[in-house]
Design an enzyme around this catalytic site. Structure first.
Site, PDB file in Angstrom:
ATOM      1  N   HIS A 163      36.030  24.674  41.265  1.00 18.45           N
ATOM      2  CA  HIS A 163      37.476  24.535  40.881  1.00 18.45           C
ATOM      3  C   HIS A 163      38.111  23.507  41.837  1.00 18.45           C
ATOM      4  O   HIS A 163      37.941  23.718  43.189  1.00 18.45           O
ATOM      5  CB  HIS A 163      38.366  25.763  41.052  1.00 18.45           C
ATOM      6  CG  HIS A 163      37.964  26.640  39.931  1.00 18.45           C
ATOM      7  ND1 HIS A 163      38.340  26.603  38.671  1.00 18.45           N
ATOM      8  CD2 HIS A 163      37.218  27.823  39.913  1.00 18.45           C
ATOM      9  CE1 HIS A 163      37.870  27.658  38.051  1.00 18.45           C
ATOM     10  NE2 HIS A 163      37.317  28.229  38.591  1.00 18.45           N
ATOM     11  N   CYS A 205      38.211  19.785  38.141  1.00  9.60           N
ATOM     12  CA  CYS A 205      39.567  19.236  37.670  1.00  9.60           C
ATOM     13  C   CYS A 205      40.103  18.253  38.666  1.00  9.60           C
ATOM     14  O   CYS A 205      39.827  18.199  39.887  1.00  9.60           O
ATOM     15  CB  CYS A 205      40.667  20.329  37.553  1.00  9.60           C
ATOM     16  SG  CYS A 205      40.362  21.460  36.258  1.00  9.60           S
TER      17      CYS A 205
END
Length: 363
Positions: A163, A205
């Protein structure tokens, strides 16, 4: 006045000494960039990092194990792979298939087989240990098997998944690797001549932002998404109960499943294989620090390793002192070979990347 003249004279002497020593150092050792340009490519390494814990991040471990399987299939041996897994999904109590990890809902390929050698697992996967691996700044008790023993002839693949956000990647859901941390580690690696060329691949991301501080020559970077974009999972395995692979890694694997270790597909062809409509994000490439044309660089320069046989005119003394016959020496070069091509299929000889659902979740 005499005192000032003496100080001026001493200052001139000191500056002259620094200039002489500087010229000697440059002459004797050269700069890291000029040295890497003349050094021959002799070996390949891979550092593969899953930074996420918890069952719902199953796909991040599957991503990393999939790349691990790919680079081993293409010729990089375990002793030149550093594998870092922040959690053990194979032994998780929620796993319906104990000791198994899959990246596809068809369950044809168990990624967590008998030949997986994990170097850092669980709470060993920290920002500190990651930076120590890259820079070589280990405590004396750390065994050689957990060290990146690369040199100035090494090509290194650094793959990270987890993440992330604007200029950071989370480790263990409790700390972050910042973009300037990564850039500083790469700078140290370059100054210590720990690589000739480095490919950084990040699936998270806003992955592109992690490369913003890089300044070292010989570095190539690719991220799964631009600033402000999310990276997505590819499909859900209803049997396992979670997503099992991310889209960017999925299409990276699809590209490599068509290759064997002797194919000469270029890095450019890999980069061009990423389509925004499939990724649902925009892959980002940073090439300004890299000196070579991507069309001329085989992907096996980073993702594989080919043993080329070199014939010598004299005997290899380390094998036999008395023999005068020709000897064959195997040395690792990542170059394309046209002879004796072998096709390496997956363990079941079947396509791992067909007939998939396309349910997506956020990274």
């Amino acid at each position: 006045m005499r005192f000032k003249m003496c100080n001026l004279f001493n200052w001139v002497l000191v500056m002259a000494a620094f200039l002489v020593l500087g010229s000697i150092n440059v002459y004797a050792f050269g700069s890291p960039s000029s040295s890497s340009e003349t050094t021959m490519h002799t070996n390949n390494w891979a550092v593969l990092v899953c930074t996420s814990r918890f069952w719902f991040n199953y796909r991040h471990m599957a991503n990393t194990l999939s790349l691990y399987r790919t680079v081993k299939r293409l010729g990089i041996p375990d002793e030149r792979i550093i594998l870092m897994l922040a959690d053990d999904m194979a032994c998780n109590a929620r796993n319906k298939y104990p000791a198994q990890v899959f990246n596809n809902e068809n369950h044809r390929l168990n990624l967590y087989g008998d030949n997986v050698e994990v170097d850092y697992r669980g709470y060993e996967v920290t920002v500190e240990n990651f930076l120590r691996v890259l820079t070589g700044r280990h405590e004396t008790a750390v065994p050689r098997s957990k060290r990146l023993l690369s040199d100035e002839g090494s090509h290194i693949l650094l793959y990270m998944t987890g993440h992330g956000g604007d200029e950071f990647l989370k480790f263990q859901d409790s700390e972050e690797l910042q973009s300037h941390d990564l850039a500083d580690a790469v700078k140290q690696m370059k100054e210590k001549r720990r690589f000739k060329e480095l490919l950084i691949m990040v699936d998270t991301c806003q992955a592109a932002t992690l490369f913003s501080q890089l300044q070292s020559p010989g570095v190539l970077a690719i991220g799964s998404s631009m600033k402000g974009e999310n990276s997505y999972s590819h499909h859900l395995d209803s049997d396992v109960g979670v997503s099992v692979v991310d889209r960017f890694t999925f299409y990276t694997l699809a590209f490599f499943e068509r290759l064997n270790m002797y194919d000469n597909a270029s890095v450019s062809s890999l980069f061009n294989s990423y389509h925004p409509s499939l990724l649902m994000s925009t892959a980002y490439y940073r090439t300004d620090l890299y000196q070579r044309r991507l069309e001329e660089v085989p992907v096996t320069n980073f993702f594989g390793s080919v043993m080329e046989t070199i014939h010598t005119d004299s005997a290899y003394n380390a094998l036999s002192r008395k023999s005068n016959s020709r000897a064959e020496i195997n040395t690792p070069f990542d170059q394309s070979a046209n002879a004796n091509k072998r096709t390496l299929a997956d363990s079941n000889g079947q396509d791992q990347f067909s007939d998939l659902k396309k349910e997506v979740t956020f990274l």
